[in-house]
Write a protein that holds these residues in place. Structure first.
Motif, PDB file in Angstrom:
ATOM      1  N   ASP A  80      98.520  47.069  48.456  1.00 19.30           N
ATOM      2  CA  ASP A  80      99.519  48.117  48.668  1.00 19.30           C
ATOM      3  C   ASP A  80      99.699  48.914  47.382  1.00 19.30           C
ATOM      4  N   HIS A 111      99.925  54.427  58.954  1.00 17.60           N
ATOM      5  CA  HIS A 111      99.798  53.058  58.444  1.00 17.60           C
ATOM      6  C   HIS A 111     100.962  52.178  58.879  1.00 17.60           C
ATOM      7  N   GLY A 113     103.182  48.298  57.999  1.00 23.31           N
ATOM      8  CA  GLY A 113     103.897  47.740  56.861  1.00 23.31           C
ATOM      9  C   GLY A 113     105.370  47.497  57.132  1.00 23.31           C
ATOM     10  N   GLY A 118     103.359  49.835  52.560  1.00 30.02           N
ATOM     11  CA  GLY A 118     102.142  50.500  52.990  1.00 30.02           C
ATOM     12  C   GLY A 118     102.085  51.947  52.532  1.00 30.02           C
TER      13      GLY A 118
END
Length: 521
Positions: A80, A111, A113, A118
């Motif tokens: 990340d 994305h 996360g 992310g």
């Protein structure tokens, strides 16, 4: 030769940008699609960026949204990158042909996360393989955590989702100059990115902007407003400020991130603790996205959805929770029942279907079905003939992970050789599987058919494992049937307490959460 080409320059709605050629692909990074969301714009809907004169350099990734780092346990598996700066509302474009006449299909990547981590700069999301195969690939950043999904009385909700919508509109307006066809946009996301893509697909404002959609390991859904509001209140209590956007906007970003990390320490798919999420807002999200899609929203949009076989292992393995759950099996099952709001007949059904499974697998598969497979099956049932389902079943070469959440990403993007992909897959991941899965996504973005049978009464699911992909029929029907007759535990009360049947279950859930809290400290 490609290396000798002049750097590509393309005009955008706000000014010209200069990218560069990389192995024959024109790459543009860090293009702003909205103004920096700080200062007077903090916690507000995105605004267009200021136009610029001349040609702006677009050869490096732009700043990432503020976010806390992954814990050491998760950082072993997930990369990340953090890039400082205010202009975090930016996107990247990979294109084989920056020519307005090319009219190539476009894939827009959101994305994952958990809406807290992310970015588009994660190396696994490199879009070169898509561009090599004739698809313009766009990836984007958006506001995360409390900056993007805090719920306040004095600011519009879903700021991060509004960022994504602004990026999607930018793509529709600007992508032709990069060689893309604005009428052939496939919106694609994984995990929280898939939840976001599902919400955008259901939004009335996106009608005509999305031709196809891919939801990887994430269903269309909206979170309970009280649950999101509780995270903000916990943060406000730690910071000793009012739970308002005005007060939060005056707090230093790093201090806010520390408070966010503390307030969300017990969140997660298994426990269902406090977390950020999209909420129904009466505007971009006028109603629950899944219900809207089941009722016919986004007609004519082809849909590709799926999951990994062992999603739950990424949620449990890094912190050692997998072993702890197996040792406290009854407590884990009680927590899963509360998380899924079902009575004891559902875990009994899973034990009957998988008599050799341990408590962790029973809990993990039950919660995975509740979160992912059940809603995605329902979505496919409502859209037969235009829905395609898949399962990623190849197990990681690293111990304990199996076919876990996010493992398929290096295969979809064709980036499995990168060190960042090997962190999750291990060494020597099968190249043939990578080629097959990436090719299916290319076919879907190009034609709307990934290469296998569309959903119908036979319930076809394409299985990607270590051998040749194959189609399984009705493989999950028995598990899905357990949910059609399940007795539902009531929804959480307005104050947030689950009204579960019996004090024993509630006490078990509290013990489980204390155990996990100790693991994460």
């Amino acid at each position: 030769m490609a290396a000798d080409r002049t750097d590509p320059v393309v005009g955008t709605p706000h000014g010209a940008v200069r990218g560069r050629y990389e192995r024959g692909i024109a790459v543009f990074r860090g293009i702003p699609y909205a103004a920096p969301p700080f200062g007077p714009r903090r916690f507000r809907p995105p605004e267009p960026p200021d136009p610029w004169d001349g040609v702006r350099d677009a050869t490096a990734f732009g700043p990432t949204a503020p976010k806390p780092p992954y814990s050491e346990a998760f950082a072993r598996y997930l990369s990340d990158p953090e890039i400082p700066g205010d202009e975090c509302l930016n996107l990247n474009v990979w294109t084989p042909q920056p020519d307005p006449g090319a009219r190539l299909p476009v894939l827009v990547w959101i994305h994952g996360g958990a809406l807290t981590r992310g970015s588009s700069a994660v190396p696994v999301y490199d879009g070169s393989a898509f561009a090599r195969d004739g698809v313009v690939c766009v990836s984007l950043n958006y506001r995360l955590g409390v900056e993007g999904y805090g719920l306040f009385p004095d600011a519009p909700p879903n700021a991060g989702l509004r960022d994504q919508f602004a990026a999607l509109r930018w793509v529709h307006e600007a992508i032709a100059a990069f060689g893309g066809d604005p009428d052939r946009i496939t919106l694609c996301g994984q995990s929280a990115g898939a939840i976001s893509a599902g919400a955008l697909l259901a939004a009335p404002q996106t009608r005509g902007l999305i031709r196809r959609a891919v939801l990887q390991s994430g269903p269309p859904e909206a979170s309970d407003r009280d649950k999101v509001r509780r995270v903000v209140r916990r943060m406000a209590a730690r910071l000793k400020i009012p739970a308002t956007a005005e007060a939060f906007a005056a707090v230093d970003r790093d201090l806010l991130l520390r408070a966010q990390a503390e307030a969300g320490r017990l969140s997660g798919p298994v426990l269902g603790g406090p977390a950020f999420g999209l909420v129904v807002d009466g505007d971009l999200v006028p109603r629950d996205p899944l219900r809207a899609l089941l009722d016919g929203a986004a007609p004519g949009v082809e849909l590709l959805t799926g999951w990994t076989r062992d999603e739950y292992r990424l949620w449990l393995v890094p912190g050692g929770l997998h072993e702890r759950v197996d040792r406290i099996g009854p407590v884990a099952l009680a927590g899963a029942m509360a998380r899924c709001r079902v009575g004891p007949e559902v875990p009994r059904g899973y034990r009957a279907l998988r008599p050799d499974a341990g408590a962790a697998e029973t809990v993990g598969q039950m919660v995975t079905d509740h979160l992912l497979r059940v809603p995605l099956h329902r979505l496919a049932d409502a859209r037969p003939g235009s829905s395609y389902l898949y399962e990623f079943a190849w197990p990681s070469n690293l111990p304990g992970l199996g076919a876990c959440h996010a493992l398929e990403l290096g295969f979809v993007f064709g980036t499995g050789d990168l060190p960042e992909a090997r962190k999750l897959a291990g060494e020597n991941a099968p190249r043939a599987l990578r080629d097959a899965m990436h090719a299916a996504w290319v076919r879907f973005a190009t034609t709307g058919n990934p290469g296998w049978q569309a959903w119908d009464d036979s319930h076809p699911v394409r299985v990607f494992d270590g051998g040749v992909p194959y189609t399984a029929y009705g493989s999950l029907d028995e598990a899905m049937a357990l949910w059609t007759t399940a007795s539902q535990v009531p929804e959480p009360a307005p104050g947030g307490t689950v009204r579960a049947p019996g004090a024993e279950l509630a006490a078990a859930v509290r013990r489980l959460r204390r155990s996990v809290g100790a693991l994460r400290r």
